[in-house]
Design a protein around this motif. Structure first.
Motif, mmCIF file in Angstrom:
data_model
loop_
_atom_site.group_PDB
_atom_site.id
_atom_site.type_symbol
_atom_site.label_atom_id
_atom_site.label_comp_id
_atom_site.label_asym_id
_atom_site.label_seq_id
_atom_site.Cartn_x
_atom_site.Cartn_y
_atom_site.Cartn_z
ATOM 1 N N TYR A 1 37.963 71.894 34.153
ATOM 2 C CA TYR A 1 37.111 72.448 33.118
ATOM 3 C C TYR A 1 35.674 72.558 33.627
ATOM 4 N N VAL A 2 34.992 73.593 33.173
ATOM 5 C CA VAL A 2 33.631 73.896 33.610
ATOM 6 C C VAL A 2 32.699 73.763 32.408
ATOM 7 N N ASP A 3 31.839 72.742 32.434
ATOM 8 C CA ASP A 3 30.899 72.554 31.333
ATOM 9 C C ASP A 3 29.612 73.334 31.611
ATOM 10 N N ALA A 4 28.611 73.166 30.744
ATOM 11 C CA ALA A 4 27.384 73.949 30.861
ATOM 12 C C ALA A 4 26.651 73.661 32.166
ATOM 13 N N ASP A 5 26.607 72.391 32.574
ATOM 14 C CA ASP A 5 25.934 72.046 33.826
ATOM 15 C C ASP A 5 26.634 72.676 35.017
ATOM 16 N N GLU A 6 27.971 72.614 35.025
ATOM 17 C CA GLU A 6 28.719 73.203 36.138
ATOM 18 C C GLU A 6 28.554 74.720 36.170
ATOM 19 N N TYR B 1 19.026 84.535 35.469
ATOM 20 C CA TYR B 1 19.466 83.168 35.156
ATOM 21 C C TYR B 1 18.956 82.756 33.779
ATOM 22 N N ARG B 2 17.673 83.029 33.514
ATOM 23 C CA ARG B 2 17.070 82.635 32.245
ATOM 24 C C ARG B 2 17.733 83.356 31.069
ATOM 25 N N ALA B 3 18.088 84.620 31.270
ATOM 26 C CA ALA B 3 18.731 85.377 30.198
ATOM 27 C C ALA B 3 20.098 84.808 29.857
ATOM 28 N N ARG B 4 20.789 84.282 30.859
ATOM 29 C CA ARG B 4 22.132 83.741 30.607
ATOM 30 C C ARG B 4 22.077 82.345 30.011
ATOM 31 N N PHE B 5 21.182 81.496 30.538
ATOM 32 C CA PHE B 5 21.217 80.081 30.160
ATOM 33 C C PHE B 5 20.037 79.640 29.287
ATOM 34 N N GLY B 6 18.999 80.462 29.193
ATOM 35 C CA GLY B 6 17.854 80.081 28.385
ATOM 36 C C GLY B 6 16.963 79.049 29.035
ATOM 37 N N THR B 7 17.180 78.775 30.306
ATOM 38 C CA THR B 7 16.397 77.786 31.050
ATOM 39 C C THR B 7 16.020 78.363 32.405
ATOM 40 N N ASP B 8 15.232 77.597 33.147
ATOM 41 C CA ASP B 8 14.778 78.020 34.460
ATOM 42 C C ASP B 8 15.496 77.191 35.520
ATOM 43 N N PRO B 9 15.944 77.799 36.636
ATOM 44 C CA PRO B 9 16.633 77.004 37.671
ATOM 45 C C PRO B 9 15.757 75.907 38.241
ATOM 46 N N GLY B 10 14.437 76.142 38.301
ATOM 47 C CA GLY B 10 13.545 75.110 38.803
ATOM 48 C C GLY B 10 13.500 73.896 37.905
ATOM 49 N N ALA B 11 13.688 74.107 36.587
ATOM 50 C CA ALA B 11 13.722 72.987 35.650
ATOM 51 C C ALA B 11 15.088 72.316 35.636
ATOM 52 N N ASP B 12 16.134 73.102 35.839
ATOM 53 C CA ASP B 12 17.489 72.543 35.820
ATOM 54 C C ASP B 12 17.826 71.781 37.099
ATOM 55 N N PHE B 13 17.302 72.227 38.244
ATOM 56 C CA PHE B 13 17.652 71.620 39.528
ATOM 57 C C PHE B 13 16.392 71.346 40.350
ATOM 58 N N PRO B 14 15.461 70.567 39.800
ATOM 59 C CA PRO B 14 14.183 70.355 40.504
ATOM 60 C C PRO B 14 14.348 69.621 41.831
ATOM 61 N N ALA B 15 15.178 68.590 41.865
ATOM 62 C CA ALA B 15 15.318 67.806 43.097
ATOM 63 C C ALA B 15 15.972 68.628 44.198
ATOM 64 N N PHE C 1 26.664 70.645 44.709
ATOM 65 C CA PHE C 1 27.831 70.134 43.995
ATOM 66 C C PHE C 1 27.407 69.017 43.046
ATOM 67 N N SER C 2 28.026 68.974 41.880
ATOM 68 C CA SER C 2 27.726 67.913 40.920
ATOM 69 C C SER C 2 28.353 66.598 41.366
ATOM 70 N N PRO C 3 27.842 65.461 40.871
ATOM 71 C CA PRO C 3 28.466 64.166 41.204
ATOM 72 C C PRO C 3 29.939 64.117 40.813
ATOM 73 N N GLY C 4 30.292 64.723 39.683
ATOM 74 C CA GLY C 4 31.686 64.706 39.249
ATOM 75 C C GLY C 4 32.596 65.458 40.192
ATOM 76 N N VAL C 5 32.160 66.624 40.643
ATOM 77 C CA VAL C 5 32.957 67.407 41.586
ATOM 78 C C VAL C 5 33.042 66.682 42.930
ATOM 79 N N ARG C 6 31.948 66.092 43.372
ATOM 80 C CA ARG C 6 31.974 65.340 44.622
ATOM 81 C C ARG C 6 32.988 64.196 44.560
#
Length: 461
Positions: free
Chosen positions: A369-374, A395-409, A447-452
């Motif tokens: 299953y693919v959640d919002a984060d995935e 990206y912003r149009a699809r998710f309403g957020t910015d990739p820099g805010a979602d994946f800063p690290a 990759f997310s921690p769960g997928v790893r």
């Protein structure tokens, strides 16, 4: 888009962690306890720009580097039984898609394995299955088919050309016979050249040639020999693949040629350096000869007419995919699903036999299953690994957020390594040449921690 980082320069990473051609990786899939009905999975999904993929798990030989889901040869009647299974699966899937709204396929592909392992008559049946069972108009959409030198025969190619194939991809890997043998790929250059001649005679619009760098004994000179031999055919596309030695493959079974962890570490470092060097040689050679880079692996001839490839409005980041066959995946927005996966030949044979005996294909059996984060990770990953990059507004149009805010690290880490293009226009997140070269390290870093964890727990078979 500007990514800043105040962290110290990061430690070196291995440039060849994993080829990320799909996310989540199939080794993160597990048996689905709820076995959801396909009808419910697809009920609310957009179905106006689907991709159709048919998988044929047969090859005449298995190359030493291959970890794909494929078996060597087919006992009498197996390909017929497999096509019968595909037919039953196609009927079940098409019924699950329903007729409440139009169902349209925007792209199609036959892969494997080697689809042209099938006879010409069986290829006709395969095309009929795609068109008459699934409703795909193969003459109106891009259709890509994989082949091999030994199976690219005139009669098979004639069927593919007649049924609307717009692209054919042939795995050559090396035009140097000694290198082909080192990769455990029995072929002769003369046979490869003859196959390429037959493909060009078939007048399929787009020819792709796959080549591999990093083979034992390969040098810059021999690599250029293969590149120039391929360029002599003016292929519309070229894929340059780094060699991997994966578990359970023929090359892996040969084992390391040195003993001891320190010696093995030195050998891995030397191999990484060799592959990076050959990648740069190949990239620069193609760019200087009229090719443009589409991704780390893909190069397209700049003057190749785009209209010959056919129109396609399928977007891999957002649109669904229907996969038929026991090595194919299907994607909805919430679930990626397939059948069991294996590399070891005995296990593959068992899975194929189970597939040919299956009567009910109405439910998903194995997947993740693919959640919002995935979904965000997948969109960023699949866009960023393309040379064109990711328009942040998309990206912003699809998710309403910015990739820099979602994946800063993650993005700050890429910036610190020099993997992001600081000269990209505002609003475009794009890799630098160094970032493209390190795609096989950058992709897994997303990759997310769960997928790893799921991939690490996967039991190889």
């Amino acid at each position: 888009m500007t990514i800043t980082t105040g962290t110290p320069a990061p430690a070196a990473v291995r440039p060849y962690e994993s080829y990320v051609y799909a996310y989540p990786h199939k080794t993160a899939y597990r048996p689905l306890a709820d076995r959801p009905a396909l009808r419910s999975l697809w009920a609310a999904e957009p179905k106006d720009a689907l991709s159709l993929y048919l998988h044929l798990p047969f090859c005449e030989v298995r190359c030493g580097f291959c970890n794909l889901f494929t078996r060597i040869g087919a006992p009498e009647g197996l390909t017929t039984r497999y096509l019968d299974g595909l037919d039953r699966q196609a009927l079940a899937v098409r019924e699950a898609l329903g007729d409440d709204e139009p169902v349209r396929f925007a792209a199609a592909a036959f892969g494997g394995g080697t689809p042209t392992f099938l006879t010409a008559a069986e290829l006709e049946r395969l095309c009929d299955l795609a068109e008459k069972r699934m409703g795909a108009d193969l003459s109106a959409v891009p259709l890509s088919v994989e082949t091999s030198p030994s199976t690219a025969t005139a009669d098979r190619l004639a069927v593919l050309a007649d049924r609307g194939t717009t692209r054919i991809s042939i795995g050559v890997q090396s035009f140097v016979d000694e290198e082909a043998r080192a990769a455990v790929r029995p072929q002769r250059r003369a046979d490869v050249e003859a196959a390429l001649g037959r493909i060009r005679d078939a007048r399929i619009p787009v020819l792709n040639i796959d080549l591999i760098y990093g083979i034992d004994g390969q040098t810059e000179r021999s690599w250029l020999t293969s590149l120039d031999a391929a360029l002599a055919w003016r292929p519309e596309e070229l894929y340059l693949y780094p060699l991997y030695v994966r578990p359970l493959t023929g090359l892996h079974r040969l084992g390391p040629v040195v003993a001891g962890p320190e010696a093995e570490a030195r050998e891995r470092t030397a191999w990484d350096e060799q592959r990076l060097r050959l990648y740069a040689v190949g990239r620069d050679h193609l760019l200087a000869r009229g090719y443009e880079q589409v991704s780390m692996r893909m190069f397209r001839r700049s003057d190749a007419p785009r209209e010959q490839e056919g129109p396609s409005d399928h977007a891999c980041q957002t649109d669904g995919m229907i996969g038929l066959g026991c090595g194919a995946r299907s994607y909805t927005s919430a679930l990626h699903y397939s059948f069991d996966y294996a590399v070891e030949m005995r296990e593959i044979r068992s899975i194929i036999d189970d597939f040919t005996a299956t009567e009910d294909f109405s439910r998903a059996e194995v997947g993740r299953y693919v959640d919002a984060d995935e979904a965000r990770r997948r969109h960023l990953l699949q866009s960023l690994l393309q040379a064109a990059g990711l328009p942040v507004a998309e990206y912003r149009a699809r998710f309403g957020t910015d990739p820099g805010a979602d994946f800063p690290a993650e993005l700050a880490g890429f910036a610190a390594r020099g993997w992001l293009d600081t000269s990209a226009p505002d609003g475009l997140l794009r890799l630098s040449p160094s970032g493209l070269a390190h795609s096989d390290a950058l992709g897994p870093a997303l990759f997310s921690p769960g997928v790893r964890a799921a991939m690490a727990a996967y039991e190889r078979k």
